[in-house]
Design an enzyme around this catalytic site. Structure first.
Site, PDB file in Angstrom:
ATOM      1  N   CYS A  66       0.832  -1.204   0.000  1.00 19.53           N
ATOM      2  CA  CYS A  66       0.000   0.000   0.000  1.00 19.53           C
ATOM      3  C   CYS A  66       0.871   1.260   0.000  1.00 19.53           C
ATOM      4  O   CYS A  66       1.383   1.667   1.042  1.00 19.53           O
ATOM      5  CB  CYS A  66      -0.910  -0.028   1.233  1.00 19.53           C
ATOM      6  SG  CYS A  66      -1.916   1.441   1.423  1.00 19.53           S
ATOM      7  N   CYS A 126      -0.346   4.174   2.071  1.00 23.36           N
ATOM      8  CA  CYS A 126      -0.107   4.002   3.507  1.00 23.36           C
ATOM      9  C   CYS A 126       1.358   4.237   3.864  1.00 23.36           C
ATOM     10  O   CYS A 126       1.670   4.879   4.862  1.00 23.36           O
ATOM     11  CB  CYS A 126      -0.466   2.576   3.938  1.00 23.36           C
ATOM     12  SG  CYS A 126      -2.035   1.990   3.307  1.00 23.36           S
ATOM     13  N   ASP A 127       2.255   3.699   3.080  1.00 25.07           N
ATOM     14  CA  ASP A 127       3.659   3.629   3.496  1.00 25.07           C
ATOM     15  C   ASP A 127       4.621   4.460   2.648  1.00 25.07           C
ATOM     16  O   ASP A 127       5.815   4.499   2.937  1.00 25.07           O
ATOM     17  CB  ASP A 127       4.117   2.154   3.496  1.00 25.07           C
ATOM     18  CG  ASP A 127       3.347   1.336   4.521  1.00 25.07           C
ATOM     19  OD1 ASP A 127       2.933   1.927   5.532  1.00 25.07           O
ATOM     20  OD2 ASP A 127       3.148   0.134   4.301  1.00 25.07           O
TER      21      ASP A 127
HETATM   22  C1  LIG Z   1       1.185  -3.732   4.987  1.00 21.39           C
HETATM   23  C2  LIG Z   1      -0.063  -2.885   5.025  1.00 21.39           C
HETATM   24  C3  LIG Z   1       0.012  -1.604   5.533  1.00 21.39           C
HETATM   25  C4  LIG Z   1      -1.114  -0.804   5.563  1.00 21.39           C
HETATM   26  N1  LIG Z   1      -1.024   0.441   6.096  1.00 21.39           N
HETATM   27  C5  LIG Z   1      -2.106   1.236   6.158  1.00 21.39           C
HETATM   28  C6  LIG Z   1      -2.024   2.551   6.694  1.00 21.39           C
HETATM   29  O1  LIG Z   1      -0.959   3.002   7.122  1.00 21.39           O
HETATM   30  N2  LIG Z   1      -3.155   3.314   6.690  1.00 21.39           N
HETATM   31  C7  LIG Z   1      -4.349   2.853   6.189  1.00 21.39           C
HETATM   32  O2  LIG Z   1      -5.331   3.580   6.227  1.00 21.39           O
HETATM   33  N3  LIG Z   1      -4.456   1.609   5.681  1.00 21.39           N
HETATM   34  C8  LIG Z   1      -3.368   0.793   5.640  1.00 21.39           C
HETATM   35  N4  LIG Z   1      -3.458  -0.442   5.076  1.00 21.39           N
HETATM   36  C9  LIG Z   1      -4.759  -0.865   4.521  1.00 21.39           C
HETATM   37  C10 LIG Z   1      -5.672  -1.322   5.663  1.00 21.39           C
HETATM   38  O3  LIG Z   1      -4.994  -2.269   6.430  1.00 21.39           O
HETATM   39  C11 LIG Z   1      -6.959  -1.925   5.104  1.00 21.39           C
HETATM   40  O4  LIG Z   1      -7.633  -0.981   4.298  1.00 21.39           O
HETATM   41  C12 LIG Z   1      -7.892  -2.350   6.249  1.00 21.39           C
HETATM   42  O5  LIG Z   1      -7.231  -3.266   7.080  1.00 21.39           O
HETATM   43  C13 LIG Z   1      -9.178  -2.968   5.737  1.00 21.39           C
HETATM   44  O6  LIG Z   1      -9.903  -3.388   6.832  1.00 21.39           O
HETATM   45  P1  LIG Z   1     -11.022  -4.513   6.713  1.00 21.39           P
HETATM   46  O7  LIG Z   1     -11.550  -4.670   8.084  1.00 21.39           O
HETATM   47  O8  LIG Z   1     -11.951  -4.191   5.614  1.00 21.39           O
HETATM   48  O9  LIG Z   1     -10.272  -5.835   6.238  1.00 21.39           O
HETATM   49  P2  LIG Z   1      -9.027  -6.624   6.830  1.00 21.39           P
HETATM   50  O10 LIG Z   1      -8.145  -5.787   7.640  1.00 21.39           O
HETATM   51  O11 LIG Z   1      -8.457  -7.329   5.653  1.00 21.39           O
HETATM   52  O12 LIG Z   1      -9.681  -7.711   7.796  1.00 21.39           O
HETATM   53  C14 LIG Z   1     -10.397  -8.799   7.313  1.00 21.39           C
HETATM   54  C15 LIG Z   1     -10.796  -9.705   8.460  1.00 21.39           C
HETATM   55  O13 LIG Z   1     -11.699 -10.695   7.958  1.00 21.39           O
HETATM   56  C16 LIG Z   1     -11.325 -11.961   8.477  1.00 21.39           C
HETATM   57  N5  LIG Z   1     -11.847 -13.003   7.593  1.00 21.39           N
HETATM   58  C17 LIG Z   1     -11.580 -13.189   6.270  1.00 21.39           C
HETATM   59  N6  LIG Z   1     -12.277 -14.264   5.807  1.00 21.39           N
HETATM   60  C18 LIG Z   1     -12.994 -14.746   6.870  1.00 21.39           C
HETATM   61  C19 LIG Z   1     -13.900 -15.831   7.033  1.00 21.39           C
HETATM   62  N7  LIG Z   1     -14.227 -16.644   6.020  1.00 21.39           N
HETATM   63  N8  LIG Z   1     -14.444 -16.045   8.263  1.00 21.39           N
HETATM   64  C20 LIG Z   1     -14.135 -15.221   9.301  1.00 21.39           C
HETATM   65  N9  LIG Z   1     -13.303 -14.157   9.187  1.00 21.39           N
HETATM   66  C21 LIG Z   1     -12.728 -13.938   7.994  1.00 21.39           C
HETATM   67  C22 LIG Z   1      -9.808 -11.877   8.570  1.00 21.39           C
HETATM   68  O14 LIG Z   1      -9.301 -12.874   9.440  1.00 21.39           O
HETATM   69  C23 LIG Z   1      -9.644 -10.463   9.096  1.00 21.39           C
HETATM   70  O15 LIG Z   1      -9.822 -10.462  10.495  1.00 21.39           O
HETATM   71  C24 LIG Z   1      -2.357  -1.281   5.051  1.00 21.39           C
HETATM   72  C25 LIG Z   1      -2.443  -2.579   4.540  1.00 21.39           C
HETATM   73  C26 LIG Z   1      -1.315  -3.384   4.540  1.00 21.39           C
HETATM   74  C27 LIG Z   1      -1.420  -4.798   4.013  1.00 21.39           C
END
Ligand SMILES: Cc1cc2nc3c(=O)[nH]c(=O)nc-3n(C[C@H](O)[C@H](O)[C@H](O)COP(=O)(O)OP(=O)(O)OC[C@H]3O[C@@H](n4cnc5c(N)ncnc54)[C@H](O)[C@@H]3O)c2cc1C
Length: 347
Positions: free
Chosen positions: A142, A145-146
């Site tokens: 990302c 983000c970084d």
């Molecule tokens: C390395 C990295 C750095 C980042 N840095 C930033 C930053 O600095 N600032 C920023 O704004 N964003 C950042 N992001 C982006 C940010 O992390 C994502 O936009 C955010 O985490 C999305 O949140 P979410 O809850 O939609 O999904 P996710 O964080 O992907 O969470 C998904 C969840 O669903 C669960 N899950 C999946 N399938 C199933 C299933 N079948 N049954 C039960 N549970 C399930 C997973 O275990 C997880 O807990 C970064 C991403 C990465 C990879």
């Protein structure tokens, strides 16, 4: 499932699939509305933010905050209002009948009146050596983000589509040099995005090249990367079959993967929940044409990256998480009123 959260015998009000920022935000809102949400943490408890060290763009933390810390705070906040968390992964969903039925990977089933899908979208990884160790330590998926951590660095962007061009253009604001590494000689990106990248003096291209290994440590971050190339393209595939390829190690301070994301929606296969061609969940507008978080199945809501191929930020995921909980609350109130009306004895 542990005893404390073994509620398989009851019908839950709200089940939240995912404990990333979207799921946590939904849990805080649903718990504060006394809906006693149950959150499945799935294969990556805490979600993608647990893969990163510093988050500098989440509102309310002027000095930045660790990804883990942000997630733990969110979980503590939701638990304070009696949200329940469990380690299960949802494997199947039956949404044609009410209440909805979910099947977990351990074979348990449970029922819920409303479902919030916050299962995220996993960034695709290249499979290069040391990527597990260095993800979040100079290796990232990302740039928004970084990118700002790489002022004055030379960085690599891996990919050849629009998102790789976008990431490279963003990084060019900070890095001294951005090299787009692409395994073929032709980009998949749209002409307009490719032109923008080509016109940017900070960006250069390495054609017919792939990333083989990333070097560095969690203390020093990424220091260099080994690239393989072959004039006919797809060098890694060729190297694996014994074809001679050129190999070069270049000094870089960061590597960004931009080869796409896969939304985690397998457990919704066979349901009427609508998805786009890449698998992202589609949400509906209400009768007044306003956006909601409800999917094509009434009572099933989507939040965070799983329904957002575009922004994919923690703060936007948290925002839609709160929206999904508010929408679920309104749905449950409507259900309750309908059930009460059905039981009223006509005079
Ligand atoms: C390395 C990295 C750095 C980042 N840095 C930033 C930053 O600095 N600032 C920023 O704004 N964003 C950042 N992001 C982006 C940010 O992390 C994502 O936009 C955010 O985490 C999305 O949140 P979410 O809850 O939609 O999904 P996710 O964080 O992907 O969470 C998904 C969840 O669903 C669960 N899950 C999946 N399938 C199933 C299933 N079948 N049954 C039960 N549970 C399930 C997973 O275990 C997880 O807990 C970064 C991403 C990465 C990879």
């Amino acid at each position: 499932m542990n005893k404390e959260t073994d509620t398989t015998a009851d019908v839950r009000n709200v089940v939240i699939v995912g404990s990333g920022v979207a799921g946590l935000s939904a849990a805080v809102y649903a718990a504060r509305a006394d809906l006693e949400p149950l959150v499945f943490e799935g294969p990556e408890p805490g979600g993608q933010l647990t893969l990163t060290t510093d988050v500098e763009n989440y509102l309310g933390f002027p000095e930045g905050v660790g990804g883990m810390e942000l997630i733990q705070n969110g979980k503590d906040q939701a638990e304070r209002f009696s949200a329940k968390f469990t380690h299960g992964t949802v494997e199947n969903a039956t949404l044609a009948e009410r209440p909805f039925e979910l099947e977990l990977s351990n074979g348990d089933t449970l029922q819920t009146r409303a479902l919030i899908v916050a299962s995220g979208a996993s960034a695709r990884w290249v499979g290069a050596e040391n990527e597990d160790e260095l993800m979040g330590y100079g290796l990232s998926t990302c740039a928004t983000c970084d990118g700002a951590f790489h002022r004055g660095d030379d960085v690599l962007v891996i990919g050849g589509g629009d998102s790789a061009m976008e990431e490279a253009l963003f990084l060019a604001k900070f890095a001294d040099n951005v090299t787009i590494v692409h395994r073929r000689e032709e980009l998949r990106a749209s002409e307009i995005m490719a032109d923008r990248a080509r016109d940017n003096e900070t960006i250069e291209f390495r054609w017919n090249t792939e990333l083989e290994a990333i070097h560095g440590s969690q203390e020093e971050g990424v220091t260099s990367a080994t690239l393989v190339s072959h004039p006919d393209g797809y060098p890694a595939e060729k190297a694996a079959t014994g074809v001679d390829v050129d190999r070069e190690t270049v000094d870089v301070g960061g590597v960004f993967y931009a080869i796409g994301h896969t939304p985690n929606t397998e457990f919704l296969e066979g349901t009427a929940v609508d998805r786009d061609e890449s698998g992202y969940l589609r949400t509906r507008t209400d009768d007044a044409g306003r956006a909601t978080t409800e999917t094509a199945v009434e009572g099933v809501f989507a939040a965070g990256d799983v329904a957002d191929p575009h922004y994919q930020q923690a703060v936007t995921a948290a925002g839609t998480g709160s929206m999904a909980a508010l929408d679920a609350e309104a749905h449950l109130e409507t259900l309750e009123r309908t059930e009460e009306a059905a039981f009223e004895i006509p005079l």
